[in-house]
Design a protein around this motif. Structure first.
Motif, PDB file in Angstrom:
ATOM      1  N   SER A  28       0.850  -1.189   0.000  1.00  0.00           N
ATOM      2  CA  SER A  28       0.000   0.000   0.000  1.00  0.00           C
ATOM      3  C   SER A  28       0.880   1.232   0.000  1.00  0.00           C
ATOM      4  O   SER A  28       1.792   1.350   0.830  1.00  0.00           O
ATOM      5  CB  SER A  28      -0.905  -0.002   1.239  1.00  0.00           C
ATOM      6  N   PHE A  29       0.619   2.169  -0.917  1.00  0.00           N
ATOM      7  CA  PHE A  29       1.359   3.428  -0.921  1.00  0.00           C
ATOM      8  C   PHE A  29       1.015   4.253   0.316  1.00  0.00           C
ATOM      9  O   PHE A  29       1.888   4.882   0.912  1.00  0.00           O
ATOM     10  CB  PHE A  29       1.028   4.223  -2.190  1.00  0.00           C
ATOM     11  N   THR A  30      -0.250   4.224   0.702  1.00  0.00           N
ATOM     12  CA  THR A  30      -0.686   5.030   1.842  1.00  0.00           C
ATOM     13  C   THR A  30      -0.048   4.557   3.136  1.00  0.00           C
ATOM     14  O   THR A  30       0.503   5.354   3.908  1.00  0.00           O
ATOM     15  CB  THR A  30      -2.224   4.982   1.980  1.00  0.00           C
ATOM     16  N   ARG A  31      -0.092   3.240   3.400  1.00  0.00           N
ATOM     17  CA  ARG A  31       0.475   2.722   4.648  1.00  0.00           C
ATOM     18  C   ARG A  31       1.998   2.851   4.656  1.00  0.00           C
ATOM     19  O   ARG A  31       2.605   3.081   5.704  1.00  0.00           O
ATOM     20  CB  ARG A  31       0.050   1.261   4.859  1.00  0.00           C
ATOM     21  N   ALA A  32       2.626   2.700   3.494  1.00  0.00           N
ATOM     22  CA  ALA A  32       4.071   2.885   3.415  1.00  0.00           C
ATOM     23  C   ALA A  32       4.445   4.333   3.735  1.00  0.00           C
ATOM     24  O   ALA A  32       5.417   4.589   4.448  1.00  0.00           O
ATOM     25  CB  ALA A  32       4.576   2.503   2.027  1.00  0.00           C
ATOM     26  N   ALA A  33       3.678   5.266   3.211  1.00  0.00           N
ATOM     27  CA  ALA A  33       3.935   6.685   3.485  1.00  0.00           C
ATOM     28  C   ALA A  33       3.780   6.983   4.972  1.00  0.00           C
ATOM     29  O   ALA A  33       4.577   7.728   5.567  1.00  0.00           O
ATOM     30  CB  ALA A  33       2.979   7.556   2.667  1.00  0.00           C
ATOM     31  N   GLU A  34       2.754   6.387   5.606  1.00  0.00           N
ATOM     32  CA  GLU A  34       2.553   6.594   7.051  1.00  0.00           C
ATOM     33  C   GLU A  34       3.728   6.038   7.847  1.00  0.00           C
ATOM     34  O   GLU A  34       4.190   6.656   8.807  1.00  0.00           O
ATOM     35  CB  GLU A  34       1.251   5.922   7.492  1.00  0.00           C
TER      36      GLU A  34
END
Length: 301
Positions: free
Chosen positions: A17-23
């Motif tokens: 996930s791009f979102t979870r990786a960014a978090e």
């Protein structure tokens, strides 16, 4: 491709996930998406493909992530060795803890470690023991807590508690008045268990299968208190370690010893074939002293 780009790529692959990786990296989602797109343009290959709402690595992506993990691990080893040469006694620790054991064993240990080494920062990651194991092997964690024996190769460990699982029943269950229950008597019951990324999930299913039945799992959770509450209101039964059973309100459920005994042995794990930073070495030694030699923390065999 630089180290930071490799780290971004590894995190996206790990979280899918791009979102979870960014978090996890404390950056914005557009930043990490732009980085991955730039790498794809630079390398001339597609690294990820979308399947529904999920993203998965392509063949090229799997190859590049595998190589990137090796390079980042070597880079981190080099940085750790340089820190030791400077003898500054500072550093950063990434420790994985299964949710069911963190509050029971580690607040005091971590607090005393911080008193001794105030310049070492600690980042805690809560995950099931199986996930902790794999993250230590991959280098995403420096050390962690896992159920022994481990299923991953290349891990060193020391045990700090050995207990057994107890049966947890709703008060109105027909077996709640018993002094002991045999596992095969639960073949027709509904089970409430930890999720599949918890070693306890597999351990219970494997033992039931050996006895001769496949447990009927109706609910799964990552939180022991939610599991015990679901049992209390009659949604099913569960098996929990003694440490957790001591935290449960025994007026809302019934806790009964189980036959055969299902052991629950916890240990600190780390990579045995990788250079360990000063912070990691000191944490392992400190945790061993606190958890193994201190009667305040040693579990009953």
């Amino acid at each position: 491709m630089d180290i930071k780009q490799m780290q971004y790529l590894i995190e996206v692959a790990r979280h899918r996930s791009f979102t979870r990786a960014a978090e996890a990296l404390f950056i914005t989602q557009p930043t990490i998406s732009k980085t991955v797109k730039g790498l794809e343009d630079e390398l001339g290959v597609v690294l990820f493909e979308r399947i529904g709402k999920k993203i998965v690595l392509t063949d090229a992506g799997q190859l590049i992530v595998s190589k990137a993990q090796q390079i980042v691990a070597e880079y981190q080893n080099m940085a750790a060795e340089l820190d030791d040469l400077r003898n500054m006694k500072r550093g950063h620790l990434r420790i994985g803890l299964p949710p069911m054991v963190g509050a029971s064993f580690f607040p005091s240990v971590i607090g005393k470690f911080h008193e001794r080494y105030p310049k070492i920062t600690i980042q805690l990651f809560e995950d099931g023991a199986k996930k902790v194991e794999s993250n230590v092997v991959e280098g995403a964690l420096d050390a962690g807590v896992a159920v022994l024996p481990t299923s991953q190769e290349g891990l060193a460990s020391f045990p700090f508690v050995e207990e057994r699982l107890h049966l947890v029943l709703p008060p109105e269950h027909h077996l709640s008045g018993r002094d002991q229950v045999h596992l095969k008597e639960l073949a027709e019951d509904d089970f409430v268990l930890f999720r599949k990324d918890f070693t306890l999930h597999d351990r219970i299913i494997a033992t039931c299968t050996q006895i001769g039945f496949q447990p009927r799992i109706v609910y799964e959770s990552s939180q022991w208190d939610l599991i015990s509450e679901m049992v209390a209101v009659g949604l099913g039964i569960t098996l929990l370690p003694e440490t957790i059973c001591r935290e449960i309100d025994d007026e809302r459920v019934r806790i009964v010893p189980l036959d055969p005994v299902i052991p629950w042995k916890l240990g600190i794990v780390w990579r045995e074939d990788r250079y360990l930073s000063f912070a990691t070495r000191e944490w392992i030694q400190f945790a061993r002293e606190m958890l193994v030699t201190s009667t305040d923390y040693r579990g009953e065999a």
